[in-house]
Write a protein that holds these residues in place. Structure first.
Motif, PDB file in Angstrom:
ATOM      1  N   GLU A 174       3.649  20.147  24.776  1.00 31.88           N
ATOM      2  CA  GLU A 174       4.151  18.836  24.021  1.00 31.88           C
ATOM      3  C   GLU A 174       4.238  17.593  24.648  1.00 31.88           C
ATOM      4  O   GLU A 174       4.574  16.528  24.457  1.00 31.88           O
ATOM      5  CB  GLU A 174       5.357  19.419  23.208  1.00 31.88           C
ATOM      6  CG  GLU A 174       5.111  20.628  22.429  1.00 31.88           C
ATOM      7  CD  GLU A 174       4.134  20.263  21.187  1.00 31.88           C
ATOM      8  OE1 GLU A 174       4.032  19.020  20.713  1.00 31.88           O
ATOM      9  OE2 GLU A 174       3.479  21.103  20.630  1.00 31.88           O
ATOM     10  N   THR A 175       4.362  17.684  26.056  1.00 32.10           N
ATOM     11  CA  THR A 175       4.758  16.700  26.996  1.00 32.10           C
ATOM     12  C   THR A 175       3.556  15.958  27.713  1.00 32.10           C
ATOM     13  O   THR A 175       3.895  15.023  28.293  1.00 32.10           O
ATOM     14  CB  THR A 175       5.781  17.162  28.259  1.00 32.10           C
ATOM     15  OG1 THR A 175       5.130  18.042  28.977  1.00 32.10           O
ATOM     16  CG2 THR A 175       7.084  17.667  27.574  1.00 32.10           C
ATOM     17  N   VAL A 176       2.304  16.343  27.174  1.00 30.29           N
ATOM     18  CA  VAL A 176       1.208  15.858  27.921  1.00 30.29           C
ATOM     19  C   VAL A 176       0.462  14.567  27.090  1.00 30.29           C
ATOM     20  O   VAL A 176       0.319  14.806  25.763  1.00 30.29           O
ATOM     21  CB  VAL A 176       0.177  16.895  28.115  1.00 30.29           C
ATOM     22  CG1 VAL A 176      -1.067  16.412  29.003  1.00 30.29           C
ATOM     23  CG2 VAL A 176       0.759  17.964  28.925  1.00 30.29           C
ATOM     24  N   SER A 177      -0.171  13.725  27.913  1.00 23.32           N
ATOM     25  CA  SER A 177      -0.791  12.789  27.129  1.00 23.32           C
ATOM     26  C   SER A 177      -2.451  13.461  27.193  1.00 23.32           C
ATOM     27  O   SER A 177      -2.879  13.378  28.270  1.00 23.32           O
ATOM     28  CB  SER A 177      -0.900  11.411  27.708  1.00 23.32           C
ATOM     29  OG  SER A 177      -1.766  10.570  27.205  1.00 23.32           O
ATOM     30  N   TYR A 178      -3.120  13.810  26.128  1.00 19.50           N
ATOM     31  CA  TYR A 178      -4.438  14.320  26.314  1.00 19.50           C
ATOM     32  C   TYR A 178      -5.639  13.367  26.017  1.00 19.50           C
ATOM     33  O   TYR A 178      -5.333  12.374  25.409  1.00 19.50           O
ATOM     34  CB  TYR A 178      -4.472  15.382  25.047  1.00 19.50           C
ATOM     35  CG  TYR A 178      -3.544  16.548  25.201  1.00 19.50           C
ATOM     36  CD1 TYR A 178      -3.988  17.531  25.839  1.00 19.50           C
ATOM     37  CD2 TYR A 178      -2.310  16.603  24.610  1.00 19.50           C
ATOM     38  CE1 TYR A 178      -2.803  18.792  25.937  1.00 19.50           C
ATOM     39  CE2 TYR A 178      -1.581  17.639  24.735  1.00 19.50           C
ATOM     40  CZ  TYR A 178      -1.678  18.586  25.304  1.00 19.50           C
ATOM     41  OH  TYR A 178      -1.068  19.577  25.716  1.00 19.50           O
TER      42      TYR A 178
ATOM     43  N   CYS B 271      -6.460  16.303  16.574  1.00 19.36           N
ATOM     44  CA  CYS B 271      -5.714  15.194  15.967  1.00 19.36           C
ATOM     45  C   CYS B 271      -4.990  15.446  14.915  1.00 19.36           C
ATOM     46  O   CYS B 271      -5.402  16.421  14.090  1.00 19.36           O
ATOM     47  CB  CYS B 271      -6.820  14.263  15.586  1.00 19.36           C
ATOM     48  SG  CYS B 271      -7.630  13.142  16.993  1.00 19.36           S
TER      49      CYS B 271
ATOM     50  N   ASP C 126      -1.410  11.035  15.591  1.00 16.10           N
ATOM     51  CA  ASP C 126      -0.930  11.799  16.676  1.00 16.10           C
ATOM     52  C   ASP C 126      -1.713  13.160  17.050  1.00 16.10           C
ATOM     53  O   ASP C 126      -2.747  13.181  16.464  1.00 16.10           O
ATOM     54  CB  ASP C 126       0.632  12.351  16.450  1.00 16.10           C
ATOM     55  CG  ASP C 126       1.495  11.097  16.495  1.00 16.10           C
ATOM     56  OD1 ASP C 126       1.426  10.215  16.900  1.00 16.10           O
ATOM     57  OD2 ASP C 126       2.495  11.285  15.852  1.00 16.10           O
ATOM     58  N   THR C 127      -1.406  13.616  17.963  1.00 20.83           N
ATOM     59  CA  THR C 127      -2.098  14.985  18.458  1.00 20.83           C
ATOM     60  C   THR C 127      -1.260  15.883  18.102  1.00 20.83           C
ATOM     61  O   THR C 127      -0.122  15.867  17.941  1.00 20.83           O
ATOM     62  CB  THR C 127      -2.459  15.038  20.072  1.00 20.83           C
ATOM     63  OG1 THR C 127      -1.268  14.945  20.938  1.00 20.83           O
ATOM     64  CG2 THR C 127      -3.456  14.097  20.443  1.00 20.83           C
TER      65      THR C 127
ATOM     66  N   ASP D  97      -9.140  10.946  21.725  1.00 23.16           N
ATOM     67  CA  ASP D  97      -8.779   9.692  20.723  1.00 23.16           C
ATOM     68  C   ASP D  97      -8.698  10.089  19.226  1.00 23.16           C
ATOM     69  O   ASP D  97      -9.723  10.558  18.503  1.00 23.16           O
ATOM     70  CB  ASP D  97     -10.189   8.825  20.882  1.00 23.16           C
ATOM     71  CG  ASP D  97     -10.194   7.630  20.109  1.00 23.16           C
ATOM     72  OD1 ASP D  97      -8.866   7.087  19.739  1.00 23.16           O
ATOM     73  OD2 ASP D  97     -11.322   6.661  20.042  1.00 23.16           O
TER      74      ASP D  97
END
Length: 189
Positions: A59-63, A96, A71-72, A66
């Motif tokens: 939950e702490t990652v920027s994936y 997404c 949000d993801t 696009d």
């Protein structure tokens, strides 16, 4: 146009017995589905996803996904020490969070850096492939994903008709896909 005196064709009139039979059939299927669970399953509908233990928190990652204004959403995660270095990695299935439809997933290998940051180390399934991760398991250094997809653009996005599996292992200093069953129609008998 049908007149009030003409009741219509016999097969188009719904009678109470038809509704009762349909309700009984739906109830039986729902009851059976509630009783039949995969071996070891403990989750029930509405339960939160299991939290990562030992590996990086997905939950702490920027994936690299696009999603426009959305949000993801992490739908599945598994922890495993793939490379045998004593540190647990996390694999996350992410899509997404569009609120409707069945958006494709990306499957990502996450590692922790020395500074404590969690990063995407590798993309295992690219969202551009249009796959949906139905199941994700990890055990004994092996990662296994059950994947769904569509045979054509005409297939409704809510009804994937292709089914396949992929298995990854660490070998010769890198993550290798050992088995990738070709997608086959999911409802093929």
């Amino acid at each position: 146009m049908q007149s009030p005196a003409d009741p219509g064709l016999p097969h188009t009139r719904a009678r109470a017995v038809h509704w009762l039979a349909t309700a009984a059939a739906v109830a039986a299927v729902a009851a059976l589905a509630a009783l039949v669970q995969p071996e070891g399953a403990t989750a029930r509908p509405g339960d939160p996803l299991p939290r990562a233990t030992g590996g990086p928190d997905p939950e702490t990652v920027s994936y690299p996904l696009d999603c426009g204004p959305h949000d993801t959403a992490v739908t599945h995660s598994a922890q495993v020490d793939l490379d045998g270095d004593g540190r647990t990695e996390t694999v996350a299935a992410v899509r997404c969070d569009a609120g409707g439809g069945t958006p494709p997933h990306g499957l990502y290998l996450l590692t922790g850096r020395a500074d404590g940051a969690v990063v995407v180390a590798e993309t295992l399934v690219d969202p551009g492939e249009g796959m949906i991760v139905e199941e994700l398991t990890a055990a004994d250094g092996t990662l296994r994903a059950v994947l769904l997809a569509y045979s054509s653009p005409d297939v409704p996005r809510s009804e994937p008709d292709l089914h396949g599996e992929a298995t990854w292992n660490w070998r010769d200093g890198r993550l290798v896909i050992d088995q990738a069953a070709p997608p086959v129609p999911a409802f093929h008998t």
